[in-house]
Scaffold this motif. Structure first.
Motif, PDB file in Angstrom:
ATOM      1  N   UNK A  89       0.791  -1.221   0.000  1.00 33.97           N
ATOM      2  CA  UNK A  89       0.000   0.000   0.000  1.00 33.97           C
ATOM      3  C   UNK A  89       0.827   1.276   0.000  1.00 33.97           C
ATOM      4  N   UNK A  90       2.107   1.151   0.353  1.00 33.27           N
ATOM      5  CA  UNK A  90       2.961   2.344   0.369  1.00 33.27           C
ATOM      6  C   UNK A  90       3.340   2.770  -1.038  1.00 33.27           C
ATOM      7  N   UNK A  91       3.829   4.026  -1.128  1.00 30.81           N
ATOM      8  CA  UNK A  91       4.358   4.558  -2.376  1.00 30.81           C
ATOM      9  C   UNK A  91       5.871   4.731  -2.202  1.00 30.81           C
ATOM     10  N   UNK A  95       0.391   1.739 -11.877  1.00 31.74           N
ATOM     11  CA  UNK A  95       0.944   2.149 -10.571  1.00 31.74           C
ATOM     12  C   UNK A  95       2.424   2.504 -10.707  1.00 31.74           C
ATOM     13  N   UNK A  96       3.023   2.037 -11.793  1.00 34.17           N
ATOM     14  CA  UNK A  96       4.433   2.321 -12.045  1.00 34.17           C
ATOM     15  C   UNK A  96       4.518   3.539 -12.961  1.00 34.17           C
ATOM     16  N   UNK A  97       5.218   4.563 -12.507  1.00 29.95           N
ATOM     17  CA  UNK A  97       5.344   5.755 -13.347  1.00 29.95           C
ATOM     18  C   UNK A  97       6.803   6.200 -13.390  1.00 29.95           C
ATOM     19  N   UNK A  98       7.399   6.115 -14.580  1.00 28.47           N
ATOM     20  CA  UNK A  98       8.766   6.594 -14.734  1.00 28.47           C
ATOM     21  C   UNK A  98       8.779   8.102 -14.925  1.00 28.47           C
ATOM     22  N   UNK A 138       6.535   4.058  -7.688  1.00 30.89           N
ATOM     23  CA  UNK A 138       5.545   2.973  -7.612  1.00 30.89           C
ATOM     24  C   UNK A 138       4.509   3.317  -6.549  1.00 30.89           C
ATOM     25  N   UNK A 139       3.266   3.357  -6.964  1.00 35.25           N
ATOM     26  CA  UNK A 139       2.167   3.644  -6.040  1.00 35.25           C
ATOM     27  C   UNK A 139       1.525   2.350  -5.551  1.00 35.25           C
ATOM     28  N   UNK A 140       0.953   2.425  -4.368  1.00 33.50           N
ATOM     29  CA  UNK A 140       0.149   1.316  -3.820  1.00 33.50           C
ATOM     30  C   UNK A 140       0.849  -0.030  -4.016  1.00 33.50           C
ATOM     31  N   UNK A 141       1.999  -0.153  -3.455  1.00 30.89           N
ATOM     32  CA  UNK A 141       2.829  -1.346  -3.640  1.00 30.89           C
ATOM     33  C   UNK A 141       2.094  -2.623  -3.269  1.00 30.89           C
TER      34      UNK A 141
END
Lengths: 114, 114
Positions: free
Chosen positions: A16-18, A63-66, A78-81
């Motif tokens: 849930x962490x970023x 959720x992955x944004x470069x 990475x959002x909402x791991x």
């Protein structure tokens, strides 16, 4: 002297962490990549940037944004791991936008999601 | 099925023995890379092959590209403990849409017993 560097080398976090992983290259290359290596050691390309422009975007959850602030840096946020995100993430760089140039890899960031 | 098959998946050899690792592509190859990865480290470039029949050497490691068979073989002569690691082949394919793609095999884990 480090050609391609990544930080952090190890990252342990909860679901849930970023989190972000940073990558820098001092080789003057204009193309940078992010790869994911899973527990079975399978290395798969995620993204590629050429002169800050996204040129490869494989089927990766959004959720992955470069982010590439300049051609020497390519960060991965990475959002909402999720548990399945646990892997080693490698950054690489090369001359030119085509992947037939030799790629120089960073040491990897081992991400563990608990 | 995978676009790139490596065999064997793992290999244990006695020091001083010769060994061969194979990499076979299901698509037309534009080029083929060989990388070595030590545990916990990034990938180290060994060599790249582009032309059919091309053969290159790096210390006691020789790789050859068989363009007709879409296959490359990596041969290590008189193996040493320092050769231990994971060997990855990476294939460059033309995606038919204006760019090249680089995909990696699953790797061959080599152990050398002193």
């Amino acid at each position: 002297d480090t050609a391609v560097s990544q930080t952090p080398k190890y990252l342990v976090t909860q679901m849930g962490n970023d989190k972000s992983i940073k990558c820098e290259q001092n080789l003057g290359h204009d193309t940078m990549y992010w790869y994911k290596q899973d527990s079975k050691k399978f290395l798969k390309i995620m993204f590629s940037y050429n002169n800050k422009e996204l040129i490869i975007n494989e089927t990766v959850p959004n959720r992955f944004s470069p982010k590439s602030p300049d051609k020497a840096h390519l960060n991965l946020h990475i959002n909402s791991l999720e548990l399945g995100d646990s892997a080693v993430y490698f950054c690489a760089s090369s001359f030119g936008r085509q992947p037939y140039y030799e790629q120089y890899f960073g040491p990897g960031t081992r991400l563990t999601v608990t | 099925s995978q676009e790139l098959e490596q065999s064997p998946q793992s290999l244990i050899v006695q020091e001083g023995k010769n060994l061969t690792i194979n990499c076979t592509s299901s698509k037309t190859l534009y080029g083929l890379y060989w990388y070595k990865q030590k545990y916990g480290e990034g990938l180290i470039f060994l060599m790249m092959l582009q032309k059919g029949g091309e053969e290159k050497s790096h210390e006691k490691i020789t790789a050859k590209l068989d363009e007709k068979k879409q296959q490359s073989s990596l041969h290590i002569t008189a193996s040493q403990p320092s050769h231990a690691g994971i060997y990855l082949c990476g294939a460059v394919h033309w995606d038919g849409a204006g760019s090249y793609q680089l995909t990696f095999g699953k790797g061959t884990k080599l152990s050398v017993i002193p």
